[in-house]
Design an enzyme around this catalytic site. Structure first.
Site, PDB file in Angstrom:
ATOM      1  N   HIS A   1       9.858 -26.425  -8.733  1.00  0.00           N
ATOM      2  CA  HIS A   1      10.547 -25.256  -9.288  1.00  0.00           C
ATOM      3  C   HIS A   1      10.827 -24.183  -8.239  1.00  0.00           C
ATOM      4  CE1 HIS A   1      11.765 -22.436 -12.411  1.00  0.00           C
ATOM      5  NE2 HIS A   1      11.590 -23.373 -13.313  1.00  0.00           N
TER       6      HIS A   1
ATOM      7  N   ASP B   1      21.410 -22.994 -17.571  1.00  0.00           N
ATOM      8  CA  ASP B   1      20.013 -23.419 -17.758  1.00  0.00           C
ATOM      9  C   ASP B   1      20.079 -24.728 -18.537  1.00  0.00           C
ATOM     10  OD1 ASP B   1      17.311 -23.635 -17.928  1.00  0.00           O
ATOM     11  OD2 ASP B   1      16.975 -21.722 -18.946  1.00  0.00           O
TER      12      ASP B   1
ATOM     13  N   HIS C   1       7.305 -26.702 -19.440  1.00  0.00           N
ATOM     14  CA  HIS C   1       6.706 -26.902 -18.115  1.00  0.00           C
ATOM     15  C   HIS C   1       5.193 -27.163 -18.157  1.00  0.00           C
ATOM     16  CE1 HIS C   1      10.500 -26.201 -16.336  1.00  0.00           C
ATOM     17  NE2 HIS C   1      10.452 -24.903 -16.153  1.00  0.00           N
TER      18      HIS C   1
ATOM     19  N   ARG D   1      11.402 -28.578 -21.509  1.00  0.00           N
ATOM     20  CA  ARG D   1      10.899 -28.336 -22.861  1.00  0.00           C
ATOM     21  C   ARG D   1      10.669 -29.596 -23.691  1.00  0.00           C
ATOM     22  NH1 ARG D   1      14.022 -24.315 -21.155  1.00  0.00           N
ATOM     23  NH2 ARG D   1      13.227 -22.214 -21.473  1.00  0.00           N
TER      24      ARG D   1
ATOM     25  N   GLU E   1      16.216 -28.553 -10.395  1.00  0.00           N
ATOM     26  CA  GLU E   1      15.003 -29.297 -10.725  1.00  0.00           C
ATOM     27  C   GLU E   1      15.378 -30.729 -11.107  1.00  0.00           C
ATOM     28  OE1 GLU E   1      12.899 -26.687 -13.758  1.00  0.00           O
ATOM     29  OE2 GLU E   1      14.633 -25.484 -13.237  1.00  0.00           O
TER      30      GLU E   1
HETATM   31  C1  GLA Z   1      13.204 -23.552 -16.321  1.00  0.00           C
HETATM   32  C2  GLA Z   1      13.753 -23.372 -17.664  1.00  0.00           C
HETATM   33  C3  GLA Z   1      14.203 -21.948 -17.840  1.00  0.00           C
HETATM   34  C4  GLA Z   1      13.093 -20.975 -17.519  1.00  0.00           C
HETATM   35  C5  GLA Z   1      12.571 -21.262 -16.144  1.00  0.00           C
HETATM   36  C6  GLA Z   1      11.372 -20.443 -15.792  1.00  0.00           C
HETATM   37  O1  GLA Z   1      14.108 -23.801 -15.358  1.00  0.00           O
HETATM   38  O2  GLA Z   1      14.776 -24.268 -17.986  1.00  0.00           O
HETATM   39  O3  GLA Z   1      14.644 -21.748 -19.173  1.00  0.00           O
HETATM   40  O4  GLA Z   1      12.060 -21.105 -18.463  1.00  0.00           O
HETATM   41  O5  GLA Z   1      12.222 -22.587 -16.009  1.00  0.00           O
HETATM   42  O6  GLA Z   1      11.537 -19.081 -16.036  1.00  0.00           O
END
Ligand code: GLA
Length: 350
Positions: free
Chosen positions: A178, A250, A104, A79, A315
C-alpha cells in the site's frame, strides 16, 4: 545487514529499519513494523534522487495516521462485504472496520504487526525477507497462515516484492502493498498531472460502500479508460456515478493478461521530473486509489503535509470481495498449496 533501530510498536516490541540499495543510488528503507516501505529514493531524468513514497518517522505516527501508508496488507487486500464469507459450507465472521465492511485485513491487519526479519534468508543490502505467522482465528480468518515477503532492490532500478504463504486449514488470502507514490517527490503536491496507463479493458464497478457489484464492465467510453496514457486529473471530477462512489478513483481494474506470468500492467509518468514507474505483476487485478481520503491531517517525513490526492496507490491484487463472488478468480488457499505472487515497481526516466 545494515540495520537501525526505528523505535517501537505500540506494544513495546522494538522495530528495525533495513536499507536496500543498488549501484545506481536507488535506495529503499523498510521497517519490520507492517513491512512498511518508509522511504524509496529513485533518480529523475537528471539523476537527482528523491523520495517518491509518503511516510512517517516513527511507528507511532503510522498508527496515528492509519491509512496503510507504505504497508504490507493482509490477510485480505481491500474489502470483503459485511465482513462475512462462506468457505466449504461454513460461515466466517471477520472484523468490520470500514462501515459495514471488512477492509485490508481488519482492525489489526498485517500493516500493524511486527514482522520478523529473516537475516539468514536475506541478502545484505539487496533483499530483505520478512516473516509473519497469523494465528488461526486472527481477525476472524480460519487457519494458521505463515507468510513470507521478500523485498529486493535490483540493479535495473526495480523494487521487487515476492509474496508467499501456506496455511494449515482452508482459508482465503490476498496480499498487497500500500505505498502512496508521488513521482515528483513526497510532499510535493497532488498527483493529478501524473499520467497513468492501465492495461485493462474492464474494471469492477462498485456500490456506494465500495464493494464490487460482480459485473466486469468495459472501460470503453468511461473515465476508467486508462488504456492510453492519461493525466489522472483529466476526468477525476466528472459527474460519473463510479467516481462519486469512490470520491475519485478507488477501483479494481481487470488486468488484460495473456498468461499468469509476470506482466506489465500499468505505467505511471510524471512529466516535470521524467520519472516513470512500470508496474509488473502476476496478479489478475489492480486497485488504483487516488488518495481521496488524504485530508491534510497527516504530517509526514520532513514536516510535509499530506493533502487531498497528494499520493496514489497501485495495489496489485485479486479482486475485492472475491470470497463472496464465485465468478471472480479464487482467493482460496488450502493446506498443501503454496500462495505465491510477485509484483515489481520498475523505475525509469523519460
Ligand atoms: C484502499 C481502499 C481505499 C482506502 C485506502 C486506505 O486503497 O480501496 O478505499 O480505504 O485503502 O485509506
Amino acid at each position: 545487514m545494515s540495520k537501525e533501530s526505528f523505535g517501537a510498536a505500540p506494544d513495546g516490541t522494538p522495530v528495525y529499519l533495513y536499507t536496500l540499495k543498488n549501484s545506481h543510488g536507488m535506495e529503499a528503507k523498510i521497517i519490520t513494523f507492517g513491512g512498511i516501505v518508509v522511504s524509496l529514493k529513485v533518480p529523475d531524468r537528471n539523476g537527482k534522487l528523491d523520495d517518491v513514497v509518503l511516510g512517517f518517522d516513527s511507528p507511532g505516527e503510522y498508527v496515528k495516521n492509519h491509512s496503510y501508508f507504505g504497508a504490507l496488507i493482509g490477510r485480505y487486500g481491500n474489502r470483503i462485504a459485511k465482513g462475512k464469507f462462506t468457505l466449504d459450507g461454513k460461515e466466517y465472521v471477520l472484523a468490520t472496520n470500514d462501515g459495514p465492511n471488512h477492509l485490508h485485513g481488519g482492525t489489526f491487519g498485517f500493516d500493524q504487526r511486527v514482522w520478523e526479519a529473516d537475516e539468514a534468508e536475506s541478502v545484505p543490502g539487496r533483499s530483505l525477507v520478512l516473516k509473519y505467522v497469523s494465528k488461526d482465528g486472527e481477525e476472524g480468518y480460519p487457519g494458521t497462515l505463515s507468510v513470507t515477503v521478500r523485498y529486493s532492490v535490483t540493479d535495473s532500478n526495480e523494487l521487487e516484492i515476492e509474496y508467499g504463504a501456506v496455511t494449515d486449514k482452508p482459508t482465503v488470502v490476498n496480499l498487497t502493498q500500500h505505498s502512496y507514490f508521488n513521482l515528483a517527490g513526497q510532499g510535493s503536491g497532488d498527483i493529478l498531472s501524473h499520467q497513468l496507463t492501465i492495461v485493462a479493458d474492464r474494471f469492477t464497478p462498485i456500490d456506494s460502500t465500495l464493494i464490487p457489484t460482480g459485473e466486469l464492465r468495459p472501460v470503453d467510453g468511461t473515465p476508467m479508460d486508462f488504456r492510453t496514457p492519461t493525466p489522472i486529473g483529466a476526468r477525476i471530477n466528472q459527474n460519473d456515478q463510479q467516481l462519486i462512489y469512490g470520491k475519485g478513483y478507488d477501483h479494481n481494474w481487470v488486468l488484460t493478461r495473456k498468461d499468469n506470468g509476470l506482466g506489465l500492467v500499468a505505467t505511471l509518468y510524471e512529466p516535470t521530473t521524467g520519472r516513470v514507474m512500470d508496474v509488473l505483476t502476476t496478479e489478475p487485478g489492480l486497485q488504483f486509489y487516488s488518495g481521496n481520503f488524504l485530508n491534510g491531517t497527516a504530517v509526514g517525513k520532513g514536516g510535509k503535509v499530506y493533502n487531498y490526492r497528494n499520493g496514489l496507490c497501485l495495489e496489485t491484487q485479486h479482486f475485492p470481495d472475491s470470497p463472496n463472488k464465485p465468478q471472480f478468480p479464487s482467493t482460496v488457499l488450502r493446506p498443501g498449496e503454496r500462495y505465491e505472487t510477485m509484483t515489481v515497481y520498475h523505475f525509469l526516466t523519460r
